[in-house]
Design a protein around this motif. Structure first.
Motif, mmCIF file in Angstrom:
data_model
loop_
_atom_site.group_PDB
_atom_site.id
_atom_site.type_symbol
_atom_site.label_atom_id
_atom_site.label_comp_id
_atom_site.label_asym_id
_atom_site.label_seq_id
_atom_site.Cartn_x
_atom_site.Cartn_y
_atom_site.Cartn_z
ATOM 1 N N LEU A 27 0.805 -1.221 0.000
ATOM 2 C CA LEU A 27 0.000 0.000 0.000
ATOM 3 C C LEU A 27 0.837 1.268 0.000
ATOM 4 C CD1 LEU A 27 -2.641 -1.126 2.645
ATOM 5 C CD2 LEU A 27 -2.849 -1.233 0.154
ATOM 6 N N THR A 28 1.983 1.230 0.681
ATOM 7 C CA THR A 28 2.813 2.427 0.804
ATOM 8 C C THR A 28 4.272 2.108 0.532
ATOM 9 O OG1 THR A 28 3.139 2.077 3.186
ATOM 10 C CG2 THR A 28 1.269 3.447 2.528
ATOM 11 N N THR A 29 5.025 3.105 0.081
ATOM 12 C CA THR A 29 6.459 2.940 -0.162
ATOM 13 C C THR A 29 7.217 2.949 1.166
ATOM 14 O OG1 THR A 29 6.925 5.314 -0.314
ATOM 15 C CG2 THR A 29 6.175 4.199 -2.326
ATOM 16 N N SER A 30 8.498 2.686 1.107
ATOM 17 C CA SER A 30 9.332 2.693 2.313
ATOM 18 C C SER A 30 9.404 4.084 2.951
ATOM 19 C CB SER A 30 10.742 2.199 1.978
ATOM 20 O OG SER A 30 11.335 3.019 0.979
ATOM 21 N N LYS A 31 9.087 5.117 2.163
ATOM 22 C CA LYS A 31 9.090 6.490 2.665
ATOM 23 C C LYS A 31 7.719 6.932 3.154
ATOM 24 C CE LYS A 31 12.972 7.918 -0.250
ATOM 25 N NZ LYS A 31 13.442 8.869 -1.296
ATOM 26 N N GLY A 32 6.749 6.013 3.143
ATOM 27 C CA GLY A 32 5.428 6.315 3.672
ATOM 28 C C GLY A 32 4.452 6.895 2.682
ATOM 29 N N ARG A 33 4.832 7.008 1.419
ATOM 30 C CA ARG A 33 3.933 7.552 0.407
ATOM 31 C C ARG A 33 3.004 6.451 -0.109
ATOM 32 N NH1 ARG A 33 3.896 7.405 -4.920
ATOM 33 N NH2 ARG A 33 6.039 6.582 -5.053
ATOM 34 N N LYS A 34 1.723 6.799 -0.292
ATOM 35 C CA LYS A 34 0.774 5.817 -0.805
ATOM 36 C C LYS A 34 1.106 5.476 -2.257
ATOM 37 C CE LYS A 34 -3.234 6.835 2.095
ATOM 38 N NZ LYS A 34 -4.669 7.226 2.098
ATOM 39 N N ARG A 35 1.067 4.203 -2.556
ATOM 40 C CA ARG A 35 1.346 3.766 -3.929
ATOM 41 C C ARG A 35 0.133 4.014 -4.827
ATOM 42 N NH1 ARG A 35 5.958 0.526 -4.163
ATOM 43 N NH2 ARG A 35 6.574 -0.473 -2.203
ATOM 44 N N THR A 36 0.421 4.336 -6.084
ATOM 45 C CA THR A 36 -0.638 4.421 -7.087
ATOM 46 C C THR A 36 -1.043 3.008 -7.489
ATOM 47 O OG1 THR A 36 0.886 4.428 -8.958
ATOM 48 C CG2 THR A 36 0.347 6.568 -7.960
ATOM 49 N N ALA A 37 -2.149 2.886 -8.206
ATOM 50 C CA ALA A 37 -2.606 1.569 -8.667
ATOM 51 C C ALA A 37 -1.537 0.891 -9.534
ATOM 52 C CB ALA A 37 -3.908 1.710 -9.440
ATOM 53 N N ALA A 38 -0.887 1.666 -10.397
ATOM 54 C CA ALA A 38 0.167 1.106 -11.259
ATOM 55 C C ALA A 38 1.355 0.645 -10.430
ATOM 56 C CB ALA A 38 0.601 2.153 -12.283
#
Length: 367
Positions: free
Chosen positions: A307-318
């Motif tokens: 769901l989120t990157t290692s930096k805490g940003r939400k991932r896009t569907a792609a």
């Protein structure tokens, strides 16, 4: 046949595993020959970091799929077995007691990547012949032009030491040498990769003419990191005297996109004694399990990293799809597909016919 008793048919994961195993078994049966007394099914598979805990580690579900695929062969060379042998042991437990494994120690050094090489074999068909060894290149020899004394100069050893073992199947003996060639740079004919393939192929090929070798049926297989059949790296195997049967040369690539020819099986064997039947393949399990359509059903297993990157940003569907497709599922199964070939091992008819002919000639001479 693997053992399925620990699958829970009441859980969502258990139901999914059972349904997928039924589909996988159907497709394996359709694409891979039946294991018979008269044939030998040899395979090679680089199972991505087999023993790692990256991306949450392999699920119990993945072990069942890997075991189901491997059970269709008589013997398989596995690359990228890691220091932690719990994965290999878990796999062997599912396969059952008639399956045995042999493996190397851990390859030291950064280029070795903490890997082992292994063979898994079905003892109902294959027996270990007693021969086992890791290949070390001999020193380079020169002579002092003044004294004539032989000078031994050490050579650079291989990043991952090839592993060779002797086996028996029916009347047939053979030596399998499994390799995981250095990748090096992202170039088709990386010079270090080419040099490793040349050195290994020539060193193993010499054994074919050695009268004291345990067997003169030699099979070289594994992950060669070859990009294309047109590359020098591919030709180096053939230059050493190994033959890649037509059935194998016509296959697609063994990486997931099927555009790289990383994995190979090559032969230098006695004529008419270790004969490929013309049947071979690369089995693409991603057509049936961990498919792209299955992405959302594995959201819980992938966890927060999906769901989120290692930096805490939400991932896009792609980005989620890429995480599932390129990373998570390849650490469940692999980024390589298993390659296999069928060998004819029953030569009783030819042997008996030759024996009858020999006996008839002896009778004719006496009369």
């Amino acid at each position: 046949m693997p053992f399925y008793q620990n699958i829970n048919p009441r859980s969502a994961e258990g139901k999914r595993t059972i349904r997928n195993l039924l589909l996988l078994r159907e497709k394996l049966k359709a694409q891979i020959p039946e294991k018979l007394e008269a044939n030998l099914l040899i395979a090679t598979w680089n199972i991505r970091e087999f023993g790692t805990h990256k991306y949450g580690g392999r699920t119990a579900e993945a072990y069942y799929y890997i075991a189901e695929i491997i059970s269709r062969f008589d013997i398989i060379a596995i690359q990228e077995v890691k220091e932690d042998l719990s994965a290999l042991k878990a796999l062997n437990t599912i396969l059952g007691s008639r399956w045995k494994y042999i493996f190397t120690d851990v390859t030291a050094g950064t280029q070795g990547n903490g890997e082992r090489l292994a063979f898994l074999f079905d003892t109902q068909k294959v027996r270990f012949g007693g021969l086992a060894g890791e290949m070390v290149l001999p020193p380079f020899q020169t002579k002092d032009p003044h004294t004539g004394q032989v000078i031994y100069e050490p050579v650079r050893q291989l990043a991952r030491t090839p592993y060779l073992c002797g086996f028996k199947a029916g009347w047939t003996t053979f030596i399998l040498t499994t390799v995981h060639i250095l990748y090096g740079s992202a170039a088709a004919n990386d010079p270090d990769r080419l040099k490793e393939i040349e050195e290994i192929a020539h060193a193993i090929a010499k054994k074919a003419s050695d009268q004291y070798e345990w067997s003169n049926n030699l099979v070289l297989l594994g992950d060669f990191n070859i990009y294309s059949p047109e590359d020098q790296t591919y030709q180096a195997i053939k230059t050493a005297g190994f033959v890649i049967p037509d059935a194998l040369r016509s296959l697609p690539g063994s990486n997931v996109p099927k555009n790289k020819f990383y994995d190979q099986i090559a032969f230098k064997v006695k004529p008419r004694r270790f004969v490929p039947t013309g049947k071979a393949g690369v089995f693409d399990y991603y057509q049936y399990i961990f498919t792209l359509k299955d992405e959302h059903s594995y959201a819980d297993e992938m966890g927060s990293a999906y769901l989120t990157t290692s930096k805490g940003r939400k991932r896009t569907a792609a980005e989620k799809t890429r995480y599932y497709k390129t990373y998570w599922r390849t650490y469940q199964m692999s980024d390589h597909l298993p390659m296999w070939v069928e060998i004819k091992t029953d030569h009783a008819d030819a042997y008996l016919a030759a024996k009858l002919h020999s006996g008839q000639q002896s009778t004719d001479k006496r009369t």
